[in-house]
Design an enzyme around this catalytic site. Structure first.
Site, PDB file in Angstrom:
ATOM      1  N   ASP A   1     -72.110 -89.330  -6.145  1.00 52.97           N
ATOM      2  CA  ASP A   1     -70.880 -90.051  -5.817  1.00 52.97           C
ATOM      3  C   ASP A   1     -71.319 -91.361  -5.179  1.00 52.97           C
ATOM      4  O   ASP A   1     -71.756 -91.383  -4.015  1.00 52.97           O
ATOM      5  CB  ASP A   1     -70.042 -89.201  -4.844  1.00 52.97           C
TER       6      ASP A   1
ATOM      7  N   LYS B   1     -69.534-101.902  -3.891  1.00 51.29           N
ATOM      8  CA  LYS B   1     -68.774-101.391  -5.036  1.00 51.29           C
ATOM      9  C   LYS B   1     -67.615-102.316  -5.383  1.00 51.29           C
ATOM     10  O   LYS B   1     -67.206-102.420  -6.544  1.00 51.29           O
ATOM     11  CB  LYS B   1     -68.248 -99.995  -4.691  1.00 51.29           C
TER      12      LYS B   1
ATOM     13  N   GLU C   1     -63.938 -90.106 -10.967  1.00 48.69           N
ATOM     14  CA  GLU C   1     -63.913 -89.395  -9.690  1.00 48.69           C
ATOM     15  C   GLU C   1     -62.824 -88.339  -9.574  1.00 48.69           C
ATOM     16  O   GLU C   1     -63.112 -87.204  -9.167  1.00 48.69           O
ATOM     17  CB  GLU C   1     -63.851 -90.406  -8.526  1.00 48.69           C
TER      18      GLU C   1
ATOM     19  N   ASP D   1     -56.719 -89.811  -5.012  1.00 46.39           N
ATOM     20  CA  ASP D   1     -58.057 -90.146  -4.529  1.00 46.39           C
ATOM     21  C   ASP D   1     -58.059 -91.524  -3.876  1.00 46.39           C
ATOM     22  O   ASP D   1     -58.031 -92.547  -4.566  1.00 46.39           O
ATOM     23  CB  ASP D   1     -59.033 -90.098  -5.728  1.00 46.39           C
TER      24      ASP D   1
END
Lengths: 172, 620
Positions: B25, B86, B185, B207
């Site tokens: 992850d 990210k 994800e 999420d």
């Protein structure tokens, strides 16, 4: 010979009436055997083939799952490839205009309850059309009518997409 | 074909041995690596027993520091400590400029439009920074599991577009990881949750991470996880909550907006700490320099209300895209650290009319799910039946047509893999080339969509305007990555020009980074991979040389022979260098062009065997 027709792929009789649950179950079984995940450690060639087969399977499933697409596909299978030309359907033309005007009004008034009602009527109209298509499909004498009905189904399908877009715009 | 195929390094292990694969992850704020051990998927700890690796990278002149210690230095060395990288993946310079006050780096442009960050160790691309995080996780995994990895499943936000996915794959490549799959994800979380609870039916995964928000609606049916629709916002997350609090502090404390990087960082850290404290109390004291104030939960809730509202809107859209009603969602799962915020949980419960599920640690659930899939993809058999993940593309794909309009070729939420073709034609008499501009997004105008790539189709035979039929085929693979090919139907001319990614790294940049990574990392593994590639290449060269000597005259015509010789020479040259990626590519190319030759050799041997004669007799 070409590729098997979508119905054969799912081991189903070609026809308009379809058991959607059965279709879904067969799809999942087939997906298991061709999905690229099954070939993650295989050669590049096998992976490419899996990718192509998977894409074809998904395409076949999407076609059969959706009533207007299924109807169009059936007509195409029978050799009548419908062209993208305007078809003579004066009755429906009036209805088309009415549906569209109503949708515009709903948008202008931002009428969410109205939209919910509209959706229900639209769904009922689609179900009615599906029934009509199923009824005339098996009768060779009603070929032209089948194509006309398929176009009406396409129109309502597009309309329900526009309703979703309207709901999105009103969701603020 | 069997005769010329070379086994990849890492394949054919002993049959009883488990092939080591991990789930990673790579988060905005925190990263984890997990693996299946004794049938249980769990995150792997570092030497101090910590499973979470903060996604912070600090560049010193001579080394790279990753993790908690780097994060601790973020306020004191803000220009060389990269956090939340990210948010920069797959983005162009103009995209990141608006994040300027949150990310105080010195940006410079590269060959591509990718923003490079100036550090004491030179210019770093977000891809390299991500690779540095992945390297640490890889090393941790290999040390803990006691062996080399066959590969990894790396998770990405479901709402990541093609450029962001490609950047993630590039980062993995730089880190020396084989990507078994890029996994969304929410889907990973669904796997962890679904298998844990033996769940069936319609499930929503909400999420909310540090920088991205995803909502996915899945149908679970006996081991098959089918995504029905996905939505989200790839620029919405906990970082934005922190930013809102930071702005509040600036206003309350009467500070100027124009803070230096160190002060900005320090402020964000204070804001983050306040946010976390408010999970358990109704009011928290906030200190910044000489200023002291109190932030109540009510005030915090008001600050974040617009952001939560955005996330709920995306939820409603995803539910609509499925063609279902909110009530039909049978369970809602919370994923991502930011879902710990009480107001978020309440808002989600209100929307779906049920309490969201939080049993599995929201920070770990994604890595845990990814590890389960990694284990299966690596070739290990799974107890309890086969897993199947059917995912979708999150954003529509299309092309630019006349007038700056976006024509959709593949609509969002189409199940992948998918292949669609669309036909276009020329607009001028005698037009010999066409520029194809590929985009992703939902809007009508191309200026409102994301540009993915442009490429030229050349050599269209001269025809009257509108006569040429150009078929453009889009193919999206199981990773959600797009390939496009174009072909003029009458002449069969195919596109042969390089795709120029709008926001990705050019091949030149990647090659240079791979070379640099040898220098700076001092990494034995990377050097070993190069050795293996050279060895494979050498084996192939010798096999082809032998085959040519034995049957080249007999089975190949002059043109075919020339093609093979060309590729052979190219590989002989490359093998002398250190460009591992290029060697690997050229090995594949040589293998491809000798495929048919190998088949003929095999046929010829088979024919001879069947007719009871030997090869020399057949030659006439």
């Amino acid at each position: 010979m070409g590729t098997p027709c979508h119905f054969a792929l799912f081991d189903l009789q070609p026809g308009f009436r379809l058991d959607l649950d059965l279709l879904a179950t067969r799809y999942r079984e087939l997906a298991r055997s061709v999905h690229p995940d099954r070939f993650a450690d295989a050669s590049e060639r096998e992976q490419r083939v899996a990718l192509e087969r998977s894409a074809s399977l998904n395409d076949a499933y999407q076609t059969l799952k959706n009533a207007p697409k299924r109807a169009r596909y059936l007509l195409a299978l029978r050799g009548e490839v419908p062209l993208e030309v305007t078809v003579h359907d004066p009755d429906f033309l009036m209805q088309q205009m009415q549906w569209r005007e109503e949708l515009e009004d709903l948008q202008d008034e931002a009428d969410l309850d109205g939209v919910a009602t509209f959706k229900r009527r639209l769904k009922a109209a689609q179900e009615e059309l599906n029934e009509s298509f199923a009824a005339c499909w098996d009768d060779a004498a009603q070929r032209e009518q089948a194509e006309r009905l398929m176009r009406r189904m396409q129109f309502l399908d597009k309309l329900s997409y526009e309703v979703r877009q309207l709901e999105e715009r009103l969701d603020d | 074909m069997a005769l010329l195929q070379i086994a990849e390094p890492g394949q054919s292990p002993k049959p009883h041995q488990r092939r080591l694969a991990v789930g990673i992850d790579l988060g905005t704020t925190n990263s984890l690596v997990a693996a299946l051990r004794s049938g249980i998927s769990e995150p792997l700890p570092d030497a101090n027993g910590q499973v979470i690796l903060p996604s912070a990278v600090r560049y010193h002149a001579d080394r790279v520091e990753v993790g908690q210690s780097a994060k601790d230095a973020a306020a004191t060395d803000p220009l060389n400590t990269i956090i939340s990288v990210k948010r920069l993946m797959g983005r162009g310079i103009s995209d990141v400029k608006h994040l300027g006050d949150q990310l105080p780096y010195r940006f410079i442009g590269g060959e591509s439009h990718m923003p490079f960050i100036e550090t004491v160790q030179g210019a770093k691309s977000p891809v390299e920074v991500s690779a540095d995080i992945l390297k640490v996780l890889r090393q941790r995994a290999e040390a803990t599991l006691g062996g080399d990895l066959v590969g990894a499943v790396i998770t990405v936000p479901a709402y990541f577009d093609d450029a962001q996915r490609q950047a993630t794959k590039d980062a993995a490549k730089l880190a020396g990881l084989t990507v078994l799959r890029l996994l969304n994800e929410p889907t990973a979380a669904a796997v962890a949750y679904g298998l844990d609870q033996n769940a069936e039916g319609v499930v929503a995964i909400y999420d909310l991470g540090g920088g991205t928000f995803d909502i996915s609606i899945l149908r679970l049916t006996g081991g098959v996880f089918e995504v029905m629709a996905t939505g989200g916002d790839s620029a919405l997350g906990g970082d934005d909550f922190d930013h809102a609090i930071a702005s509040w502090i600036i206003t309350e404390a009467g500070l100027s907006d124009d803070l230096d990087p160190a002060a900005q960082r320090s402020l964000m850290q204070t804001a983050c700490a306040a946010k976390e404290a408010l999970t358990d109390t109704d009011s928290v004291e906030v200190v910044h320099g000489n200023w002291k104030g109190a932030l109540t939960r009510a005030a915090f809730d008001a600050l974040i209300e617009p952001m939560i509202a955005r996330s709920l809107k995306a939820c409603r859209r995803a539910v609509r895209d499925c063609g279902i009603e909110l009530e039909e969602v049978e369970a809602v799962v919370m994923v991502g650290g930011s879902t710990r915020v009480p107001r978020v949980r309440d808002a989600v419960a209100e929307l779906f009319g049920r309490q969201p599920l939080t049993e599995i640690d929201p920070d770990q659930v994604v890595a845990i799910g990814a590890a389960i899939q990694a284990d299966t993809l690596a070739g290990n058999k799974r107890d309890g039946g086969e897993l199947l993940l059917l995912d979708v593309i999150p954003l529509s794909l299309g092309l630019e047509t006349m007038g700056g309009l976006m024509e959709k070729v593949i609509p969002r939420n189409t199940t992948i893999p998918v292949a669609r073709a669309q036909e276009f034609t020329t607009y001028k008499d005698g037009q010999s080339a066409m520029m194809i501009h590929v985009l992703q997004g939902e809007r009508e105008l191309i200026s409102d969509c994301r540009s993915l790539a442009r490429f030229d189709l050349r050599g269209i035979p001269a025809m009257v305007a509108g006569a040429a039929k150009i078929r453009v085929t889009f193919q999206v693979d199981a990773d959600g990555l797009l390939s496009v090919s174009a072909r003029e139907l009458a002449s069969g001319v195919e596109s042969s020009i390089q795709v120029k990614p709008s926001y990705g790294l050019t091949d030149g940049e990647i090659t240079r980074m791979l070379k640099d990574s040898f220098q700076y990392a001092g990494d034995d593994k990377v050097a070993r991979v190069l050795r293996e590639q050279q060895v494979d290449a050498q084996r192939l060269i010798e096999a082809v040389e032998g085959a040519l000597q034995a049957d080249g005259e007999r089975l190949l015509d002059a043109e075919e022979r020339m093609v093979i010789d060309l590729q052979l020479d190219e590989l002989r040259e490359l093998i002398k260098g250190t460009d591992g990626g290029a060697i690997e590519q050229q090995t594949k190319r040589l293998s491809q062009v000798t495929d048919a030759f190998a088949a003929r050799r095999l046929d010829s041997t088979v024919k001879a065997a069947l007719s009871g004669r030997n090869l020399n007799e057949i030659e006439e």
